[in-house]
Design a protein around this motif. Sequence first.
Motif, PDB file in Angstrom:
ATOM      1  N   GLN A 162      27.615  -2.781  68.721  1.00 54.95           N
ATOM      2  CA  GLN A 162      27.029  -1.550  68.222  1.00 54.95           C
ATOM      3  C   GLN A 162      28.021  -0.416  68.388  1.00 54.95           C
ATOM      4  O   GLN A 162      28.490  -0.142  69.496  1.00 54.95           O
ATOM      5  CB  GLN A 162      25.741  -1.189  68.969  1.00 54.95           C
ATOM      6  CG  GLN A 162      25.086   0.072  68.437  1.00 54.95           C
ATOM      7  CD  GLN A 162      23.836   0.455  69.190  1.00 54.95           C
ATOM      8  OE1 GLN A 162      23.600   0.036  70.310  1.00 54.95           O
ATOM      9  NE2 GLN A 162      22.999   1.254  68.552  1.00 54.95           N
TER      10      GLN A 162
ATOM     11  N   PHE B 222      16.492  -9.609  72.357  1.00 53.36           N
ATOM     12  CA  PHE B 222      17.777  -9.023  72.711  1.00 53.36           C
ATOM     13  C   PHE B 222      17.927  -8.861  74.219  1.00 53.36           C
ATOM     14  O   PHE B 222      16.960  -8.575  74.939  1.00 53.36           O
ATOM     15  CB  PHE B 222      17.936  -7.657  72.051  1.00 53.36           C
ATOM     16  CG  PHE B 222      18.274  -7.747  70.597  1.00 53.36           C
ATOM     17  CD1 PHE B 222      17.288  -7.877  69.642  1.00 53.36           C
ATOM     18  CD2 PHE B 222      19.600  -7.722  70.180  1.00 53.36           C
ATOM     19  CE1 PHE B 222      17.599  -7.980  68.298  1.00 53.36           C
ATOM     20  CE2 PHE B 222      19.920  -7.823  68.834  1.00 53.36           C
ATOM     21  CZ  PHE B 222      18.927  -7.946  67.896  1.00 53.36           C
TER      22      PHE B 222
ATOM     23  N   LEU C 162      24.208  -2.123  64.282  1.00 54.64           N
ATOM     24  CA  LEU C 162      24.665  -3.334  64.950  1.00 54.64           C
ATOM     25  C   LEU C 162      25.230  -4.283  63.913  1.00 54.64           C
ATOM     26  O   LEU C 162      24.653  -4.451  62.835  1.00 54.64           O
ATOM     27  CB  LEU C 162      23.511  -4.030  65.693  1.00 54.64           C
ATOM     28  CG  LEU C 162      23.078  -3.413  67.010  1.00 54.64           C
ATOM     29  CD1 LEU C 162      22.180  -2.215  66.812  1.00 54.64           C
ATOM     30  CD2 LEU C 162      22.385  -4.461  67.872  1.00 54.64           C
TER      31      LEU C 162
ATOM     32  N   PHE D 104      25.549  -6.638  72.339  1.00 57.51           N
ATOM     33  CA  PHE D 104      24.221  -7.190  72.557  1.00 57.51           C
ATOM     34  C   PHE D 104      24.214  -8.662  72.207  1.00 57.51           C
ATOM     35  O   PHE D 104      24.730  -9.074  71.167  1.00 57.51           O
ATOM     36  CB  PHE D 104      23.185  -6.465  71.699  1.00 57.51           C
ATOM     37  CG  PHE D 104      22.886  -5.069  72.151  1.00 57.51           C
ATOM     38  CD1 PHE D 104      23.502  -3.990  71.536  1.00 57.51           C
ATOM     39  CD2 PHE D 104      21.991  -4.837  73.183  1.00 57.51           C
ATOM     40  CE1 PHE D 104      23.233  -2.697  71.951  1.00 57.51           C
ATOM     41  CE2 PHE D 104      21.712  -3.546  73.607  1.00 57.51           C
ATOM     42  CZ  PHE D 104      22.345  -2.474  72.983  1.00 57.51           C
TER      43      PHE D 104
ATOM     44  N   SER E 171      23.067 -15.212  69.272  1.00 57.10           N
ATOM     45  CA  SER E 171      23.950 -14.362  68.472  1.00 57.10           C
ATOM     46  C   SER E 171      24.573 -13.287  69.351  1.00 57.10           C
ATOM     47  O   SER E 171      23.995 -12.906  70.366  1.00 57.10           O
ATOM     48  CB  SER E 171      23.161 -13.658  67.357  1.00 57.10           C
ATOM     49  OG  SER E 171      22.400 -14.558  66.598  1.00 57.10           O
TER      50      SER E 171
ATOM     51  N   PRO F 232      19.980  -6.712  77.412  1.00 61.80           N
ATOM     52  CA  PRO F 232      20.084  -5.272  77.665  1.00 61.80           C
ATOM     53  C   PRO F 232      21.414  -4.655  77.249  1.00 61.80           C
ATOM     54  O   PRO F 232      21.548  -3.427  77.248  1.00 61.80           O
ATOM     55  CB  PRO F 232      19.910  -5.174  79.182  1.00 61.80           C
ATOM     56  CG  PRO F 232      20.383  -6.485  79.684  1.00 61.80           C
ATOM     57  CD  PRO F 232      20.024  -7.493  78.644  1.00 61.80           C
TER      58      PRO F 232
ATOM     59  N   GLU G 233      11.757 -14.357  65.287  1.00 62.90           N
ATOM     60  CA  GLU G 233      12.150 -13.098  65.899  1.00 62.90           C
ATOM     61  C   GLU G 233      13.235 -13.289  66.932  1.00 62.90           C
ATOM     62  O   GLU G 233      13.197 -14.234  67.725  1.00 62.90           O
ATOM     63  CB  GLU G 233      10.937 -12.460  66.548  1.00 62.90           C
ATOM     64  CG  GLU G 233      11.217 -11.153  67.278  1.00 62.90           C
ATOM     65  CD  GLU G 233       9.999 -10.641  68.006  1.00 62.90           C
ATOM     66  OE1 GLU G 233       8.881 -11.073  67.666  1.00 62.90           O
ATOM     67  OE2 GLU G 233      10.165  -9.841  68.924  1.00 62.90           O
ATOM     68  N   GLN G 234      14.208 -12.381  66.938  1.00 61.92           N
ATOM     69  CA  GLN G 234      15.262 -12.406  67.938  1.00 61.92           C
ATOM     70  C   GLN G 234      14.862 -11.580  69.152  1.00 61.92           C
ATOM     71  O   GLN G 234      14.259 -10.512  69.022  1.00 61.92           O
ATOM     72  CB  GLN G 234      16.553 -11.836  67.350  1.00 61.92           C
ATOM     73  CG  GLN G 234      17.203 -12.752  66.340  1.00 61.92           C
ATOM     74  CD  GLN G 234      18.692 -12.530  66.249  1.00 61.92           C
ATOM     75  OE1 GLN G 234      19.159 -11.410  66.201  1.00 61.92           O
ATOM     76  NE2 GLN G 234      19.464 -13.607  66.215  1.00 61.92           N
TER      77      GLN G 234
ATOM     78  N   TYR H 273      18.924 -20.829  68.791  1.00 60.09           N
ATOM     79  CA  TYR H 273      19.767 -19.846  68.106  1.00 60.09           C
ATOM     80  C   TYR H 273      20.158 -18.734  69.068  1.00 60.09           C
ATOM     81  O   TYR H 273      19.311 -18.170  69.760  1.00 60.09           O
ATOM     82  CB  TYR H 273      19.021 -19.214  66.923  1.00 60.09           C
ATOM     83  CG  TYR H 273      18.693 -20.130  65.781  1.00 60.09           C
ATOM     84  CD1 TYR H 273      17.776 -19.749  64.818  1.00 60.09           C
ATOM     85  CD2 TYR H 273      19.307 -21.370  65.638  1.00 60.09           C
ATOM     86  CE1 TYR H 273      17.470 -20.567  63.754  1.00 60.09           C
ATOM     87  CE2 TYR H 273      18.999 -22.207  64.577  1.00 60.09           C
ATOM     88  CZ  TYR H 273      18.084 -21.804  63.646  1.00 60.09           C
ATOM     89  OH  TYR H 273      17.781 -22.624  62.597  1.00 60.09           O
TER      90      TYR H 273
ATOM     91  N   SER I 210      16.818 -16.748  69.630  1.00 70.29           N
ATOM     92  CA  SER I 210      15.553 -16.995  68.947  1.00 70.29           C
ATOM     93  C   SER I 210      15.316 -18.491  68.876  1.00 70.29           C
ATOM     94  O   SER I 210      16.249 -19.300  68.974  1.00 70.29           O
ATOM     95  CB  SER I 210      15.543 -16.384  67.545  1.00 70.29           C
ATOM     96  OG  SER I 210      16.489 -17.016  66.714  1.00 70.29           O
ATOM     97  N   SER I 211      14.062 -18.833  68.689  1.00 73.81           N
ATOM     98  CA  SER I 211      13.719 -20.239  68.553  1.00 73.81           C
ATOM     99  C   SER I 211      13.959 -20.680  67.124  1.00 73.81           C
ATOM    100  O   SER I 211      14.207 -19.865  66.234  1.00 73.81           O
ATOM    101  CB  SER I 211      12.256 -20.452  68.933  1.00 73.81           C
ATOM    102  OG  SER I 211      11.421 -19.684  68.091  1.00 73.81           O
TER     103      SER I 211
ATOM    104  N   TYR J  66      26.152  -9.311  68.823  1.00 70.46           N
ATOM    105  CA  TYR J  66      26.312  -8.141  67.978  1.00 70.46           C
ATOM    106  C   TYR J  66      27.123  -7.096  68.738  1.00 70.46           C
ATOM    107  O   TYR J  66      27.081  -7.034  69.951  1.00 70.46           O
ATOM    108  CB  TYR J  66      24.949  -7.524  67.638  1.00 70.46           C
ATOM    109  CG  TYR J  66      24.016  -8.400  66.858  1.00 70.46           C
ATOM    110  CD1 TYR J  66      23.205  -9.334  67.506  1.00 70.46           C
ATOM    111  CD2 TYR J  66      23.910  -8.285  65.476  1.00 70.46           C
ATOM    112  CE1 TYR J  66      22.337 -10.135  66.798  1.00 70.46           C
ATOM    113  CE2 TYR J  66      23.034  -9.085  64.756  1.00 70.46           C
ATOM    114  CZ  TYR J  66      22.263 -10.000  65.428  1.00 70.46           C
ATOM    115  OH  TYR J  66      21.393 -10.802  64.721  1.00 70.46           O
TER     116      TYR J  66
END
Lengths: 114, 112
Positions: free
Chosen positions: A37, A105, A43, A90, A33, A107, A102-103, A31, A94-95, A35
């Motif tokens: 901000q 992120f 976000l 950003f 993603s 930097p 949990e994701q 996974y 995640s697995s 985002y």
Amino acid sequence: NAGVTQTPKFQVLKTGQSMTLQCAQDMNHEYMSWYRQDPGMGLRLIHYSVGAGITDQGEVPNGYNVSRSTTEDFPLRLLSAAPSQTSVYFCASSSTGQGYNEQFFGPGTRLTVL
Amino acid sequence: AQSVTQPDIHITVSEGASLELRCNYSYGATPYLFWYVQSPGQGLQLLLKYFSGDTLVQGIKGFEAEFKRSQSSFNLRKPSVHWSDAAEYFCAVGAGYSTLTFGKGTMLLVSP
């Protein structure tokens, strides 16, 4: 492990220019993603991918394009930049597995469109 | 669709005083809840998370949060704030495919 990496860290574009924000992860996560901000907005999810070749839209997808040809990379493309796309971007990964995972992120990339 | 509300845009706390940041969520199923902190110009750091089990969750830097299903809340607390805690704090709820829905954030200012 480098985790989630993003390049560039900073970028200035002129309106109408195109560019690609790079995101890579070395954790073999399925996974990924993107985002953005913005001040006072938190976000917001742009696009996400559940595996190579599979992507879907998030909350604010307009003006952005994604593809996922490998597990490691998930680039975000701005085809014709607009000042409204000035933001901090950003990437996260995640697995997979039961329930929620949990994701992690990156930097961030700070983009300014003039 | 899920949503997260952080009612306070800014909070000012004196150094050494206690802190509570509010977070309310809307989600149809059992929520996965998170608190992140972001210092100016920096990335996101995970403070703590709630997936299941004990409703009082301990995190890093002396923070804790309590999940209250009846109130749809996940408030963040710290008994004694340090000047280095000044930052922006985000509450988030896990959504499909491990994505997150974030609140708009609360900026914490610490006065001497």
